[in-house]
Scaffold this active site. Structure first.
Site, short mmCIF file in Angstrom:
data_model
loop_
_atom_site.label_atom_id
_atom_site.label_comp_id
_atom_site.label_asym_id
_atom_site.label_seq_id
_atom_site.Cartn_x
_atom_site.Cartn_y
_atom_site.Cartn_z
N GLU A 165 50.83 27.02 54.07
CA GLU A 165 52.16 27.48 53.63
C GLU A 165 52.09 28.72 52.75
O GLU A 165 52.78 28.81 51.74
CB GLU A 165 52.89 26.33 52.94
CG GLU A 165 52.94 25.08 53.82
CD GLU A 165 53.75 23.93 53.23
OE1 GLU A 165 54.30 24.08 52.13
OE2 GLU A 165 53.82 22.87 53.90
N ASN A 190 47.43 26.32 58.10
CA ASN A 190 48.47 25.37 58.46
C ASN A 190 49.82 25.81 57.86
O ASN A 190 49.88 26.19 56.69
CB ASN A 190 48.08 23.99 57.89
CG ASN A 190 48.96 22.86 58.36
OD1 ASN A 190 49.29 22.77 59.54
ND2 ASN A 190 49.33 21.98 57.43
N HIS A 192 57.68 20.07 61.93
CA HIS A 192 58.71 19.20 61.35
C HIS A 192 60.05 19.64 61.94
O HIS A 192 60.58 20.68 61.57
CB HIS A 192 58.76 19.37 59.82
CG HIS A 192 57.53 18.87 59.13
ND1 HIS A 192 57.16 17.55 59.12
CD2 HIS A 192 56.59 19.52 58.41
CE1 HIS A 192 56.04 17.39 58.42
NE2 HIS A 192 55.67 18.58 57.98
N GLU A 224 51.63 17.96 61.75
CA GLU A 224 52.48 17.05 60.95
C GLU A 224 53.75 16.72 61.73
O GLU A 224 54.85 16.70 61.17
CB GLU A 224 52.84 17.70 59.61
CG GLU A 224 51.63 18.08 58.78
CD GLU A 224 51.99 18.78 57.46
OE1 GLU A 224 53.14 18.65 56.98
OE2 GLU A 224 51.11 19.47 56.92
N ASP A 230 56.94 15.46 63.22
CA ASP A 230 57.99 14.45 63.10
C ASP A 230 59.31 15.10 63.50
O ASP A 230 59.47 16.31 63.38
CB ASP A 230 58.04 13.79 61.71
CG ASP A 230 58.27 14.74 60.55
OD1 ASP A 230 58.53 15.94 60.77
OD2 ASP A 230 58.19 14.28 59.39
O1 9MR Z 1 54.23 13.64 53.07
C1 9MR Z 1 53.81 14.20 51.84
C2 9MR Z 1 54.52 13.52 50.67
O2 9MR Z 1 54.11 12.17 50.58
C3 9MR Z 1 54.21 14.26 49.38
O3 9MR Z 1 55.01 13.73 48.33
C4 9MR Z 1 54.47 15.75 49.51
C5 9MR Z 1 54.03 16.52 48.27
O4 9MR Z 1 52.64 16.49 48.09
O5 9MR Z 1 53.75 16.28 50.63
C6 9MR Z 1 54.13 15.69 51.85
O6 9MR Z 1 53.42 16.27 52.92
C7 9MR Z 1 53.61 17.67 53.10
C8 9MR Z 1 52.32 18.25 53.58
O7 9MR Z 1 51.30 17.96 52.68
C9 9MR Z 1 52.45 19.76 53.80
N1 9MR Z 1 53.54 20.08 54.69
C10 9MR Z 1 54.81 19.49 54.33
C11 9MR Z 1 54.68 17.97 54.17
C12 9MR Z 1 56.02 17.35 53.87
O8 9MR Z 1 56.50 17.78 52.63
#
Ligand code: 9MR
Length: 347
Positions: A160, A202, A239, A268, A270
């Site tokens: 990101e 990513n 996403h 990721e 969904d």
């Molecule tokens: O699913 C993850 C959630 O449990 C955490 O609270 C959050 C912050 O660390 O991160 C979420 O996963 C993210 C991923 O690491 C990076 N891309 C976006 C995902 C959704 O926010």
């Protein structure tokens, strides 16, 4: 006689056409359809993984689905900066090890994420600047990758790092303020710490080819490849929502990255929604990956809807009781049917 012959030709042609139309997409001699996502994906030469929370592996319903359906695990939070280095130079791997141990005991592959991310940073890191921050970043990458050397197959080294919107610019972050070369420095440090790990960039909202962010990431990867910066793969988080649906040109985007000589993965996945509409969207996302030989794996971002980071959108393949949803059936069916292209992964 001529009439008979011509009738025979017509009948033969018709049955040939029918036969061609009836030929299943999978080879005729293939086994019965696979009954799990991992097995169905494996037959196409791909992985099918899931984002997991280590503490939930004690839940038998959760662990039962994880072990039955998936051949890859991504710790959802356990390998992030705040989890692995809560105090500078003091590394804590117990939570990450738990997921990695689980995966190893079942022959599942591990994707690690994310070594350097603007979010989930411990406060000591937030307070650093300049050369001290750059050194701390690289030390972090080195220590974490070295700890998991040979055990984490693929790392999201940086995630990101690009801004949303139309600028195509880098995201402003403490890491970015250490200099534009922070991303390549991170990849070089990761390669040195585990020469066999697959190293990925990513990001989200890079699924539409025309988006400025997609183009910017593509330019970076092309530049890295041309200068020998060690990058092996691009993760498209995928996403999706009603406002950000699976794009019609998703396969074209995946192919454009793969054409740079890197593998691509849906890291990721969904998709918010329910019923047939959600199932159809999943079908299209999986099909896009299968259409591109360099798309080597799909990871869904959670097990049951209730496990999701956005559970109200019910974006996953299993409902909160652990039952298979129509989206699950659509994914399994797509994997089983689609004449997938096989590929030898970059690493
Ligand atoms: O699913 C993850 C959630 O449990 C955490 O609270 C959050 C912050 O660390 O991160 C979420 O996963 C993210 C991923 O690491 C990076 N891309 C976006 C995902 C959704 O926010």
């Amino acid at each position: 006689m001529r009439q008979l012959w011509s009738a025979l030709v017509t009948v033969t042609a018709a049955s040939l056409t029918a036969a061609v139309m009836l030929v299943p997409a999978r080879p005729a001699a293939a086994d019965p359809p696979a009954t799990t996502l991992a097995e169905a994906a494996h037959r196409t030469g791909r992985h099918f993984g899931v984002g997991v929370s280590g503490h939930k592996l004690a839940d038998p319903v959760y662990a039962g689905i994880v072990d039955r359906e998936f051949d890859g695990l991504t710790p959802e939070n356990e390998l992030k900066l705040d989890a692995t280095e809560p105090l500078q130079g003091r590394f804590t791997f117990a939570a990450g090890d738990r997921v990695v141990d689980h995966a190893e005991s079942r022959g599942q592959r591990v994707r690690g994420q994310t070594l350097l991310w603007h979010a989930a940073q411990p406060s000591w890191l937030v307070n650093l600047r300049g050369a001290a921050l750059r050194q701390a970043m690289l030390d972090h990458v080195t220590q974490v990758v070295a700890h998991y050397r040979g055990r984490v197959a693929a790392w999201d080294v940086v995630g990101e790092a690009f801004a949303d919107g139309t600028s195509g610019a880098r995201r402003d972050s403490n890491f970015q303020r250490t200099g534009d070369d922070w991303i390549e420095a991170a990849f070089r440090a990761a390669r040195a710490a585990d020469p066999d790990a697959k190293l990925c960039y990513n990001d989200y909202n890079v699924e539409n080819w025309s988006h400025a962010k997609t183009q910017a990431v593509h330019r970076m990867v092309r530049d890295f490849r041309s200068r020998g910066v060690p990058i092996d793969c691009v993760g498209l988080q995928s996403h999706f929502t009603a406002y950000h649906p699976v794009p019609a040109d998703f396969a074209a985007t995946l192919r454009a990255f793969a054409d740079l000589g890197v593998d691509v993965e849906l890291t990721e996945l969904d998709i918010e929604g329910s019923g047939a509409a959600q199932a159809d969207a999943y079908r299209r996302a999986v099909r896009a990956c299968l259409e591109v030989s360099g798309c080597t794996g799909i990871t869904v971002w959670g097990v049951r809807d209730s496990d999701s980071w956005r559970s109200s959108g019910t974006p996953l393949l299993f409902d909160s009781t652990g039952a298979r949803k129509p989206a699950y059936t659509a994914v399994l069916d797509t994997l089983n049917r689609f004449p997938a292209t096989r590929h030898v992964p970059v690493r």
